[in-house]
Enzyme design. Structure first.
Site, PDB file in Angstrom:
ATOM      1  N   ASP A 362       0.772  -1.236   0.000  1.00 29.60           N
ATOM      2  CA  ASP A 362       0.000   0.000   0.000  1.00 29.60           C
ATOM      3  C   ASP A 362       0.804   1.288   0.000  1.00 29.60           C
ATOM      4  O   ASP A 362       0.263   2.336  -0.360  1.00 29.60           O
ATOM      5  CB  ASP A 362      -0.972  -0.007   1.178  1.00 29.60           C
ATOM      6  CG  ASP A 362      -2.115  -0.996   0.968  1.00 29.60           C
ATOM      7  OD1 ASP A 362      -2.355  -1.370  -0.202  1.00 29.60           O
ATOM      8  OD2 ASP A 362      -2.742  -1.407   1.950  1.00 29.60           O
ATOM      9  N   TYR A 450     -10.280  -1.089   1.142  1.00 32.39           N
ATOM     10  CA  TYR A 450     -10.024  -1.313   2.568  1.00 32.39           C
ATOM     11  C   TYR A 450      -9.838  -0.007   3.318  1.00 32.39           C
ATOM     12  O   TYR A 450      -9.275   0.952   2.799  1.00 32.39           O
ATOM     13  CB  TYR A 450      -8.786  -2.189   2.772  1.00 32.39           C
ATOM     14  CG  TYR A 450      -9.143  -3.560   3.291  1.00 32.39           C
ATOM     15  CD1 TYR A 450      -9.524  -3.728   4.608  1.00 32.39           C
ATOM     16  CD2 TYR A 450      -9.132  -4.670   2.466  1.00 32.39           C
ATOM     17  CE1 TYR A 450      -9.880  -4.980   5.100  1.00 32.39           C
ATOM     18  CE2 TYR A 450      -9.483  -5.925   2.936  1.00 32.39           C
ATOM     19  CZ  TYR A 450      -9.855  -6.066   4.264  1.00 32.39           C
ATOM     20  OH  TYR A 450     -10.209  -7.301   4.738  1.00 32.39           O
ATOM     21  N   HIS A 499      -7.129 -13.673   2.104  1.00 31.51           N
ATOM     22  CA  HIS A 499      -5.946 -12.824   2.009  1.00 31.51           C
ATOM     23  C   HIS A 499      -5.318 -12.685   3.386  1.00 31.51           C
ATOM     24  O   HIS A 499      -5.950 -12.932   4.417  1.00 31.51           O
ATOM     25  CB  HIS A 499      -6.297 -11.440   1.452  1.00 31.51           C
ATOM     26  CG  HIS A 499      -7.389 -10.751   2.195  1.00 31.51           C
ATOM     27  ND1 HIS A 499      -8.723 -11.093   2.069  1.00 31.51           N
ATOM     28  CD2 HIS A 499      -7.367  -9.737   3.102  1.00 31.51           C
ATOM     29  CE1 HIS A 499      -9.461 -10.325   2.842  1.00 31.51           C
ATOM     30  NE2 HIS A 499      -8.667  -9.499   3.494  1.00 31.51           N
ATOM     31  N   HIS A 501      -3.223  -9.906   5.766  1.00 34.55           N
ATOM     32  CA  HIS A 501      -2.749  -8.542   5.999  1.00 34.55           C
ATOM     33  C   HIS A 501      -1.482  -8.600   6.840  1.00 34.55           C
ATOM     34  O   HIS A 501      -1.447  -9.281   7.873  1.00 34.55           O
ATOM     35  CB  HIS A 501      -3.791  -7.739   6.781  1.00 34.55           C
ATOM     36  CG  HIS A 501      -5.066  -7.485   6.052  1.00 34.55           C
ATOM     37  ND1 HIS A 501      -5.238  -6.414   5.201  1.00 34.55           N
ATOM     38  CD2 HIS A 501      -6.244  -8.146   6.047  1.00 34.55           C
ATOM     39  CE1 HIS A 501      -6.467  -6.423   4.721  1.00 34.55           C
ATOM     40  NE2 HIS A 501      -7.097  -7.479   5.217  1.00 34.55           N
ATOM     41  N   GLU A 551      22.652  -9.072  14.760  1.00 29.82           N
ATOM     42  CA  GLU A 551      21.383  -8.824  14.079  1.00 29.82           C
ATOM     43  C   GLU A 551      20.718 -10.115  13.628  1.00 29.82           C
ATOM     44  O   GLU A 551      19.494 -10.264  13.739  1.00 29.82           O
ATOM     45  CB  GLU A 551      21.622  -7.885  12.883  1.00 29.82           C
ATOM     46  CG  GLU A 551      22.010  -6.474  13.304  1.00 29.82           C
ATOM     47  CD  GLU A 551      22.401  -5.581  12.148  1.00 29.82           C
ATOM     48  OE1 GLU A 551      22.136  -4.364  12.214  1.00 29.82           O
ATOM     49  OE2 GLU A 551      22.992  -6.094  11.173  1.00 29.82           O
ATOM     50  N   GLU A 648      25.607  -7.159  12.149  1.00 30.49           N
ATOM     51  CA  GLU A 648      26.389  -6.343  13.071  1.00 30.49           C
ATOM     52  C   GLU A 648      26.070  -6.660  14.538  1.00 30.49           C
ATOM     53  O   GLU A 648      25.012  -7.190  14.860  1.00 30.49           O
ATOM     54  CB  GLU A 648      26.127  -4.864  12.794  1.00 30.49           C
ATOM     55  CG  GLU A 648      26.726  -4.383  11.483  1.00 30.49           C
ATOM     56  CD  GLU A 648      26.547  -2.889  11.315  1.00 30.49           C
ATOM     57  OE1 GLU A 648      27.574  -2.168  11.360  1.00 30.49           O
ATOM     58  OE2 GLU A 648      25.406  -2.442  11.136  1.00 30.49           O
ATOM     59  N   LEU A 655      19.569   0.849  18.920  1.00 28.68           N
ATOM     60  CA  LEU A 655      18.842  -0.251  18.297  1.00 28.68           C
ATOM     61  C   LEU A 655      17.507   0.190  17.710  1.00 28.68           C
ATOM     62  O   LEU A 655      16.841   1.084  18.232  1.00 28.68           O
ATOM     63  CB  LEU A 655      18.597  -1.372  19.322  1.00 28.68           C
ATOM     64  CG  LEU A 655      19.833  -1.986  19.971  1.00 28.68           C
ATOM     65  CD1 LEU A 655      19.424  -3.134  20.894  1.00 28.68           C
ATOM     66  CD2 LEU A 655      20.830  -2.452  18.922  1.00 28.68           C
ATOM     67  N   HIS A 665      -7.368 -13.314   6.784  1.00 27.84           N
ATOM     68  CA  HIS A 665      -8.793 -13.005   6.663  1.00 27.84           C
ATOM     69  C   HIS A 665      -9.407 -13.916   5.608  1.00 27.84           C
ATOM     70  O   HIS A 665      -9.092 -13.815   4.427  1.00 27.84           O
ATOM     71  CB  HIS A 665      -8.992 -11.540   6.266  1.00 27.84           C
ATOM     72  CG  HIS A 665     -10.437 -11.127   6.250  1.00 27.84           C
ATOM     73  ND1 HIS A 665     -10.850  -9.888   5.818  1.00 27.84           N
ATOM     74  CD2 HIS A 665     -11.577 -11.789   6.614  1.00 27.84           C
ATOM     75  CE1 HIS A 665     -12.164  -9.802   5.907  1.00 27.84           C
ATOM     76  NE2 HIS A 665     -12.624 -10.947   6.378  1.00 27.84           N
TER      77      HIS A 665
END
Length: 742
Positions: A362, A450, A499, A501, A551, A648, A655, A665
């Site tokens: 979106d 939506y 779908h 989300h 990470e 890293e 952070l 859905h």
């Protein structure tokens, strides 16, 4: 005596420091304020004066033009902003981020510029993405002019196919006053980088047309900048594919295909409308309960700076992605530098070509500009503070979105805490309780069908909640029997397509300073001899901390075990009890990944692989997505995976937590006419974890304590007026619904 003086001086010093901290926070908030209409116009006029750019109006019908697509605030670098916020130094100059479409040249491209200083710009410089990735021209968001030309192609299609459409649906496309068809376009626009081919689905142009597909879809190639060269590559009609409109017409006339005939349209059928029907055993023709402020408003708003119950923050609504808050503090101490919406996606499944191609990303539709007017009493309480927003997207001047953001205090109708202390003799020792009031900042994004309702919620006990509630119309396609594998029949010829989300947030935490670490906390069973009964064993849970040092170790994939406690803390700062001052992220989500790792479009949303990823802050990693991902997810200019690829160290560092929430859905009949918000809200909480010495909401005077007096009669102790009072807004309901240039 001397001791009293020392205490007084210490108190004055603390008060002075607190006042200075607030002044700096308010002083710095404007660094994050969205561009004003004046600034937008100044940037536009300056860039138009730069003859080397050759800019023209975005409204010119040709696609072979150089024009401004988007203009929004260019946020200063964090270390520059902190000099103003933490030291009271001069704020960095305001700048604008400007996206320019260069279509009038041999090799069309999209270029981004940083323009400043504002409000009197006099220079521009190239803005690049990490790795200096070029932006494909085909990846640009679609413009209103391009839509006009797509409509022209559909007019040509209709000129050949309207007889079929009339006989099949009772509706026609173009040049009609009644029983007209409209369309929805699908993205991504193609199957690989450099393409611009869009499936378009025809629908009845009635109220709620999103759930009125008619079984006719076309694939249009609109890559060429000369719209006269656009072509129709495929047609889908009643479950059958054709290579051209002409082929469809020829086979239809010959009767060699399966023809479609929808039931006659009934104007009295309220299927897709909001018009009430049915019966309810409670009177609903009178107003229900409302929020009031019996002694007046308790929060303060000064431009984009907000204060409430110990909290303070600055906000903005980024045109490309939506709501952001900056410099979030509690009692003057920063909790987070930035908490912001990054991206929202909805990936669909289905049996028609439009359904199987639908993967909405979106930000590519400038999600932040879809924040239309909020209705008092429905979208926000009547008592809310409403704010107009301004955007510059696919336009030649700023556009005002009236009452598009609201801020309000509300009661949750649930105590923040309470206790009844029984004496177990029919009486009590005491009762104590505290009302739970929260501050909400809200906006919405209506991206076609939506509606997302975006909330940041601030509690009195130092908890902050980020929540998105989904509503609006489902994305529906024409019903086929095979479609039942991908959704639910919600009307006699309509399939509600399944779908998922997913919503992505950036959470730049600064817990008691910038140097933070991250650990997950779980439980492990321990088995040991019972010390007071050696012949027995004790089995119980024991805390188990896992320090995440890199990470990669702090990137938690969907489908893997996810820790319950996600603890961000400052290893150098402790509370009164010797614990490291921290906050934890608590999820309210039942999301999962939407595509296998590395599968085509998944490359554009690599953040969706992780429920949580923690990285070191970098000014080059500002956002996890871009407005270009929707139309080029295959080779995106922003790849989140690269944020963690170098793995890293994240111990005692600045952070950033990247949080993914969402839900599956599977549409159902109760989604008609609209998806309702209950059960369709997800998000996360930021909760203090040994950050304070005790619950900071103890500062609230909304507490009530009841104790029996010496005669056994209840004695009430309170700090607010005994009689609450009752008042309701006397303003009649008002809704304008328009947005226009200013």
């Amino acid at each position: 005596m001397w001791f009293s003086w020392i205490l007084l001086l210490a108190s004055l010093a603390t008060s002075s420091a607190s006042s200075r901290t607030r002044e700096w926070a308010q002083h710095g908030a404007l660094m994050f304020a969205d561009l004003s209409p004046r600034e937008m116009n100044a940037v536009r006029d300056y860039l138009y004066s730069c003859s080397e750019l050759g800019l023209t109006s975005a409204r010119i019908k040709s696609l072979k033009k150089n024009s401004i697509l988007l203009m929004e605030l260019h946020v200063p670098r964090k270390h520059e902003a902190l000099r103003a916020l933490d030291r009271g130094q001069a704020k960095p100059s305001r700048q604008a981020r400007v996206v320019v479409q260069f279509g009038n040249q041999m090799e069309p491209n999209i270029t981004e510029f940083v323009v400043g200083p504002l409000p009197y710009p006099k220079s521009y410089q190239l803005k690049t993405f990490k790795g200096d990735r070029p932006i494909r021209f085909e990846s640009r968001p679609i413009s209103s002019v391009e839509y006009e030309h797509l409509n022209g192609v559909l007019d040509k299609v209709a000129a050949k196919a309207n007889k079929i459409l009339q006989e099949s649906t009772g509706f026609t496309y173009g040049n009609c006053t009644d029983r007209c068809l409209t369309f929805s376009d699908i993205a991504p626009r193609g199957l690989g980088p450099g393409e611009r081919r869009t499936w378009i689905m025809l629908q009845k142009f009635v109220e709620g047309y999103f759930i009125h597909p008619v079984g006719f879809e076309v694939l249009i190639n609109h890559q060429d900048l000369d719209h006269e060269k656009w072509t129709v590559e495929k047609v889908w009609y009643n479950g059958q594919y054709f290579d051209s409109v002409e082929e469809l017409v020829e086979k239809y006339e010959k009767g060699t295909i399966t023809k479609l005939e929808l039931p006659k349209h009934d104007d009295e059928d309220l299927f897709s409308t909001y018009i009430p029907r049915g019966h309810m055993n409670t009177r609903t023709d009178i107003h229900g309960a409302k929020l009031v402020e019996p002694q007046g408003r308790r929060f303060q708003v000064e431009e984009n700076f907000v204060e409430y119950a110990g909290w303070s923050f600055a906000y903005r609504v980024r045109s490309s992605a939506g709501l952001q808050i900056f410099d979030l503090r509690f009692n003057g101490e920063r909790i987070a530098y930035e908490i912001s919406l990054q991206e929202a996606i909805a990936f669909y499944s289905g049996d028609t070509p439009a359904a199987m191609q639908t993967k909405y990303i979106d930000a590519g539709w400038a999600m932040g500009t879809s924040d239309y007017e909020l209705a008092p009493g429905i979208d926000c309480p009547e008592i809310a503070h409403f704010v107009d927003l301004y955007h510059y997207y696919d336009t030649d001047k700023p556009v005002r979105y009236r009452n598009a953001l609201c801020i309000f205090e509300m009661t949750t109708a649930l105590p923040l805490r309470r206790h009844f202390n029984s004496n177990f003799q029919g009486g009590f020792n005491f009762y104590g309780g505290l009302e739970n009031h929260v501050l909400v900042i809200r906006t919405t994004s209506t991206v076609y069908n939506y509606d997302y309702i975006w909330d940041f919620v601030f509690y009195q006990n130092g908890v902050m909640e980020s929540r998105v509630s989904a509503t609006g119309y489902i994305h529906a396609t024409f019903f086929t029997e095979n479609g039942l594998n991908y959704g639910t029949r919600v009307y006699n010829y309509v399939l509600g397509n399944l779908h998922t989300h997913l919503i992505h947030y950036k959470v730049d935490l600064d817990i008691a300073g910038r140097d933070n670490s991250f650990e997950s906390i779980g439980l492990k069973y321990v088995n040991f001899t019972n010390p007071w009964s050696p012949g027995h064993s004790i089995v119980q849970s024991k805390l188990h901390m896992t320090q995440h040092e890199t990470e990669r170790s702090a990137a938690f994939r969907f489908g893997k075990k996810f820790p319950k406690y996600l603890h961000f803390y400052n290893p150098n700062q402790k509370n009164k009890w010797g614990h490291k001052k921290g906050y934890r992220i608590q999820y309210n989500s039942h999301a999962n990944s939407v595509l296998p790792r590395g599968w085509r479009e998944e490359n554009g949303i690599t953040w969706s692989r992780y429920q949580l990823a923690v990285t070191r802050h970098k000014d080059s990693e500002v956002t996890s997505s871009s407005i270009y991902t929707q139309n080029d997810p295959w080779e995106p200019v922003v790849s989140f995976e690269e944020f963690i690829r170098n793995n890293e160290n994240i111990v005692n560092q600045d952070l950033v937590a990247w949080v993914t929430v969402g839900f599956l859905h599977i549409p159902h009949s109760e989604d008609i006419p609209n998806t309702a918000t209950p059960g369709n809200a997800v998000g996360f909480f930021l909760r203090p974890f040994n950050f304070f010495d005790e619950d900071p909401s103890l500062a609230s005077r909304s507490t009530v304590i009841v104790r029996p007096d010496e005669k056994g009669q209840p004695k009430v102790q309170r700090w607010t007026p005994e009689v609450v009072g009752h008042c309701v807004s006397d303003k009649p309901f008002f809704y304008n619904g328009t947005y226009a240039g200013v």
